[in-house]
Structures are given as C-alpha cells and as structure tokens.
Design a protein around this motif. Structure first.
Motif, PDB file in Angstrom:
ATOM      1  N   PHE A  16       0.811  -1.216   0.000  1.00 45.52           N
ATOM      2  CA  PHE A  16       0.000   0.000   0.000  1.00 45.52           C
ATOM      3  C   PHE A  16       0.847   1.270   0.000  1.00 45.52           C
ATOM      4  CE2 PHE A  16      -2.957  -3.161   1.682  1.00 45.52           C
ATOM      5  CZ  PHE A  16      -4.035  -2.937   0.832  1.00 45.52           C
ATOM      6  N   ASN A  17       2.043   1.188  -0.537  1.00 40.71           N
ATOM      7  CA  ASN A  17       2.929   2.337  -0.630  1.00 40.71           C
ATOM      8  C   ASN A  17       2.413   3.254  -1.741  1.00 40.71           C
ATOM      9  OD1 ASN A  17       5.034   4.102  -1.426  1.00 40.71           O
ATOM     10  ND2 ASN A  17       6.545   2.730  -0.513  1.00 40.71           N
ATOM     11  N   LEU A  18       1.925   4.420  -1.366  1.00 39.00           N
ATOM     12  CA  LEU A  18       1.321   5.344  -2.315  1.00 39.00           C
ATOM     13  C   LEU A  18       2.321   5.858  -3.342  1.00 39.00           C
ATOM     14  CD1 LEU A  18      -1.309   6.726  -3.083  1.00 39.00           C
ATOM     15  CD2 LEU A  18      -0.750   8.551  -1.489  1.00 39.00           C
ATOM     16  N   THR A  19       3.547   6.117  -2.918  1.00 35.47           N
ATOM     17  CA  THR A  19       4.575   6.599  -3.834  1.00 35.47           C
ATOM     18  C   THR A  19       4.881   5.553  -4.905  1.00 35.47           C
ATOM     19  OG1 THR A  19       5.541   7.956  -2.094  1.00 35.47           O
ATOM     20  CG2 THR A  19       6.940   7.479  -3.979  1.00 35.47           C
TER      21      THR A  19
END
Length: 82
Positions: free
Chosen positions: A8-11
């Motif tokens: 779930f790493n947005l970047t």
C-alpha cells in the motif's frame, strides 16, 4: 487493464501508474489523459520519481529521448524543486 500492487505504498503506486500509462499510451499527452491529469502534472511526477522513459521510434528529436540537453534540463528542474 488491471494493475496489481505489492503493498500500500502510495509513492510506489503513483510511479507504477505513471510508468504503465506512459508505456500504454506512448506519449506524455496521451498518458496524462489516461491518468486524468495535465501533461505538466505528469512531467512533474516523471521528475519526482526519476522515471526514465524513451518514446518509440519515429519520435521527434529531443522529445522523450535521453539526450544530454534534456538530461541537463531535467536535472536542473529537479535541483530547483529539491
């Protein structure tokens, strides 16, 4: 098209979406349309994520290539935003 995220790493998700849109569309303008953002916003994300993208053959010189002129320009913009 389905995109699977490893976490779930947005970047990382933003980078993956930009890379996928560029590969699918073939141009910055069309990729930006796919993402629902302006071409300027996509260019900022390309610089932010240091995305190396080369257009397909037949592209105009200086557009999407890795010429020293463009690399210097990207490095200069990155330095100004840092």
């Amino acid at each position: 098209m389905q995109i699977v995220l490893d976490n779930f790493n947005l970047t990382a998700a933003e980078r993956l979406l930009c890379e996928t849109a560029l590969h699918t569309a073939g141009s910055i303008v069309e990729a930006a349309k796919l993402l629902g953002i302006t071409r300027h916003a996509l260019k900022r994300r390309i610089i932010k994520h240091n995305i190396r993208w080369i257009r397909d053959a037949g592209a105009r010189p200086g557009i999407g290539d890795t010429s020293p002129r463009q690399s210097a320009s990207v490095a200069g913009v990155a330095a100004m935003t840092a």
